[in-house]
Design an enzyme around this catalytic site. Structure first.
Site, PDB file in Angstrom:
ATOM      1  N   ARG A  69       0.834  -1.210   0.000  1.00 50.70           N
ATOM      2  CA  ARG A  69       0.000   0.000   0.000  1.00 50.70           C
ATOM      3  C   ARG A  69       0.870   1.263   0.000  1.00 50.70           C
ATOM      4  O   ARG A  69       0.540   2.266  -0.619  1.00 50.70           O
ATOM      5  CB  ARG A  69      -0.948  -0.021   1.198  1.00 50.70           C
ATOM      6  CG  ARG A  69      -2.030  -1.097   1.070  1.00 50.70           C
ATOM      7  CD  ARG A  69      -2.862  -1.191   2.335  1.00 50.70           C
ATOM      8  NE  ARG A  69      -3.557   0.065   2.592  1.00 50.70           N
ATOM      9  CZ  ARG A  69      -4.022   0.398   3.806  1.00 50.70           C
ATOM     10  NH1 ARG A  69      -3.833  -0.410   4.840  1.00 50.70           N
ATOM     11  NH2 ARG A  69      -4.649   1.531   3.974  1.00 50.70           N
ATOM     12  N   GLN A 101      -9.307  10.547   8.132  1.00 49.27           N
ATOM     13  CA  GLN A 101      -9.178   9.140   8.522  1.00 49.27           C
ATOM     14  C   GLN A 101      -8.130   8.456   7.645  1.00 49.27           C
ATOM     15  O   GLN A 101      -7.766   7.310   7.872  1.00 49.27           O
ATOM     16  CB  GLN A 101     -10.514   8.407   8.362  1.00 49.27           C
ATOM     17  CG  GLN A 101     -11.632   8.981   9.205  1.00 49.27           C
ATOM     18  CD  GLN A 101     -12.963   8.352   8.863  1.00 49.27           C
ATOM     19  OE1 GLN A 101     -13.316   7.281   9.365  1.00 49.27           O
ATOM     20  NE2 GLN A 101     -13.710   9.008   7.990  1.00 49.27           N
ATOM     21  N   ASN A 102      -7.677   9.169   6.624  1.00 49.69           N
ATOM     22  CA  ASN A 102      -6.772   8.586   5.640  1.00 49.69           C
ATOM     23  C   ASN A 102      -5.344   8.590   6.158  1.00 49.69           C
ATOM     24  O   ASN A 102      -4.931   9.496   6.878  1.00 49.69           O
ATOM     25  CB  ASN A 102      -6.861   9.353   4.317  1.00 49.69           C
ATOM     26  CG  ASN A 102      -8.258   9.301   3.721  1.00 49.69           C
ATOM     27  OD1 ASN A 102      -9.042   8.415   4.061  1.00 49.69           O
ATOM     28  ND2 ASN A 102      -8.590  10.260   2.890  1.00 49.69           N
ATOM     29  N   ASP A 104      -2.796   8.172   3.930  1.00 46.68           N
ATOM     30  CA  ASP A 104      -1.979   8.265   2.704  1.00 46.68           C
ATOM     31  C   ASP A 104      -1.175   9.555   2.587  1.00 46.68           C
ATOM     32  O   ASP A 104      -0.358   9.693   1.682  1.00 46.68           O
ATOM     33  CB  ASP A 104      -2.883   8.088   1.462  1.00 46.68           C
ATOM     34  CG  ASP A 104      -4.037   9.115   1.406  1.00 46.68           C
ATOM     35  OD1 ASP A 104      -5.115   8.749   0.894  1.00 46.68           O
ATOM     36  OD2 ASP A 104      -3.862  10.257   1.884  1.00 46.68           O
ATOM     37  N   HIS A 119      -5.972   8.428  12.045  1.00 46.98           N
ATOM     38  CA  HIS A 119      -5.553   7.021  11.990  1.00 46.98           C
ATOM     39  C   HIS A 119      -4.072   6.863  11.682  1.00 46.98           C
ATOM     40  O   HIS A 119      -3.628   5.780  11.307  1.00 46.98           O
ATOM     41  CB  HIS A 119      -6.411   6.263  10.968  1.00 46.98           C
ATOM     42  CG  HIS A 119      -7.865   6.198  11.366  1.00 46.98           C
ATOM     43  ND1 HIS A 119      -8.862   5.871  10.480  1.00 46.98           N
ATOM     44  CD2 HIS A 119      -8.475   6.435  12.540  1.00 46.98           C
ATOM     45  CE1 HIS A 119     -10.033   5.900  11.101  1.00 46.98           C
ATOM     46  NE2 HIS A 119      -9.821   6.252  12.361  1.00 46.98           N
ATOM     47  N   CYS A 134      18.672  -0.352  23.615  1.00 47.03           N
ATOM     48  CA  CYS A 134      19.323  -1.070  22.477  1.00 47.03           C
ATOM     49  C   CYS A 134      18.612  -0.759  21.160  1.00 47.03           C
ATOM     50  O   CYS A 134      19.224  -0.711  20.090  1.00 47.03           O
ATOM     51  CB  CYS A 134      19.348  -2.570  22.741  1.00 47.03           C
ATOM     52  SG  CYS A 134      17.723  -3.308  22.982  1.00 47.03           S
ATOM     53  N   THR A 189     -16.560   9.437   3.195  1.00 42.93           N
ATOM     54  CA  THR A 189     -16.472   8.420   4.237  1.00 42.93           C
ATOM     55  C   THR A 189     -17.810   7.711   4.376  1.00 42.93           C
ATOM     56  O   THR A 189     -18.869   8.321   4.272  1.00 42.93           O
ATOM     57  CB  THR A 189     -16.038   9.023   5.600  1.00 42.93           C
ATOM     58  OG1 THR A 189     -15.957   7.973   6.578  1.00 42.93           O
ATOM     59  CG2 THR A 189     -16.996  10.094   6.091  1.00 42.93           C
ATOM     60  N   GLU A 213     -22.340   8.077  -3.034  1.00 42.52           N
ATOM     61  CA  GLU A 213     -23.247   7.013  -2.577  1.00 42.52           C
ATOM     62  C   GLU A 213     -23.844   7.389  -1.222  1.00 42.52           C
ATOM     63  O   GLU A 213     -23.262   8.201  -0.491  1.00 42.52           O
ATOM     64  CB  GLU A 213     -22.446   5.701  -2.395  1.00 42.52           C
ATOM     65  CG  GLU A 213     -21.684   5.221  -3.615  1.00 42.52           C
ATOM     66  CD  GLU A 213     -22.622   4.755  -4.731  1.00 42.52           C
ATOM     67  OE1 GLU A 213     -22.237   4.869  -5.901  1.00 42.52           O
ATOM     68  OE2 GLU A 213     -23.753   4.322  -4.407  1.00 42.52           O
ATOM     69  N   ALA A 229     -15.385  13.918  -4.573  1.00 43.58           N
ATOM     70  CA  ALA A 229     -14.568  14.940  -3.913  1.00 43.58           C
ATOM     71  C   ALA A 229     -13.910  15.877  -4.921  1.00 43.58           C
ATOM     72  O   ALA A 229     -13.931  17.108  -4.771  1.00 43.58           O
ATOM     73  CB  ALA A 229     -13.503  14.241  -3.061  1.00 43.58           C
TER      74      ALA A 229
END
Ligand code: APR
Length: 241
Positions: A69, A101-102, A104, A119, A134, A189, A213, A229
């Site tokens: 990813r 929430q991404n 990336d 996140h 160590c 989202t 949606e 978006a």
């Protein structure tokens, strides 16, 4: 509600919070979180990979899933939606706060300041167990995953896994932004994961959903704009005084 009405709400809002999810990055070519399971990874569910137990049980498998990813994210670019948000923030310093929430990093790469990454980040990693002297004394030994040469402590992706607490300071800042806003734009989202989804319901001001949606937050919205978006955000934010 029409786009023109919501554009007027943007114009009149002195404090705006924008909560984004995976759909924000879809037009950059990043599959939404639950669509990411294609090809080699089709046999796994994200919920079975993005957990500490899954990582401890099979570190190499989870590490490689995130590495795949990470490589994918490195090859994509912010889209017109990310750019419109960053441009608005530059025109109106301090007026719009991005809570995402991404993992990336695309809002940050588009130039958005002060992004609140609920996140974490797929681009960074951290120690699985609390680092010992160590672990700090020398760089980790390369591997799938890298590990401490002395005690074997593993490196893990710096993302929030299912069942883990969100970073306290980031969540507190996100809650403050929600409670202080005149307007919250909820972009891309499904609204199924908390506490992020709860932020949309806690918005002090009007809450507007931008999604092609239906989502779990539509019922709580003062307006729902059916669209993507990269299409809607420039129409809402560009040249908006
Ligand atoms: N523009 C806007 N929204 C879009 C677009 C687009 N181009 N394409 C898809 N969407 C919408 C989908 O309709 C869906 O409602 O984006 C949403 C993506 O939903 P999810 O895949 O559930 O992603 P998200 O809501 O961000 O998931 C929340 O859950 O799995 C965990 O930690 C993970 O951050 C993730 C969180």
């Amino acid at each position: 509600m029409t786009l023109a009405t919501v554009r007027g709400w943007v114009r009149d809002a002195s404090r705006i919070a924008l909560l984004s999810g995976a759909g924000m990055s879809a037009e950059s070519g990043v599959p939404t979180f639950r669509d990411a399971q294609t090809g080699l990874w089709a046999r796994f569910r994200p919920e079975d990979l993005a957990t500490e137990d899954a990582f401890r049980a099979n570190p190499a498998n989870v590490w490689d899933w995130y590495a795949m990813r990470r490589e994918m994210v490195a090859k994509v670019a912010p889209n017109a939606g990310h750019a419109a948000v960053a441009a608005f923030q530059q025109r109106h310093p301090g007026r719009l706060t991005v809570v995402t929430q991404n993992v990336d990093g695309l809002h940050q790469r588009a130039g958005s300041p002060g992004v609140l990454p609920l996140h974490g980040s797929i681009l960074e990693d951290k120690w699985l167990d609390a680092p010992r002297p160590c672990c700090i004394a020398q760089p980790p030994v390369e591997g799938h995953p890298p590990r401490c040469a002395v005690c074997g402590n593993l490196r893990r992706p710096a993302v929030v896994w299912f069942g883990e607490m969100l970073p306290v300071a980031v969540l507190a800042a996100a809650e403050a932004a929600a409670h202080a806003c005149d307007l919250m734009l909820v972009v891309g989202t499904s609204g199924v994961v908390h506490p992020a989804a709860g932020l949309a319901r806690a918005a002090a001001g009007r809450m507007v959903v931008l999604n092609p949606e239906p989502s779990d937050l539509d019922d709580a919205a003062q307006a729902v704009l059916r669209g993507t978006a990269a299409t809607l955000l420039p129409q809402l934010l560009d040249d908006n005084p």
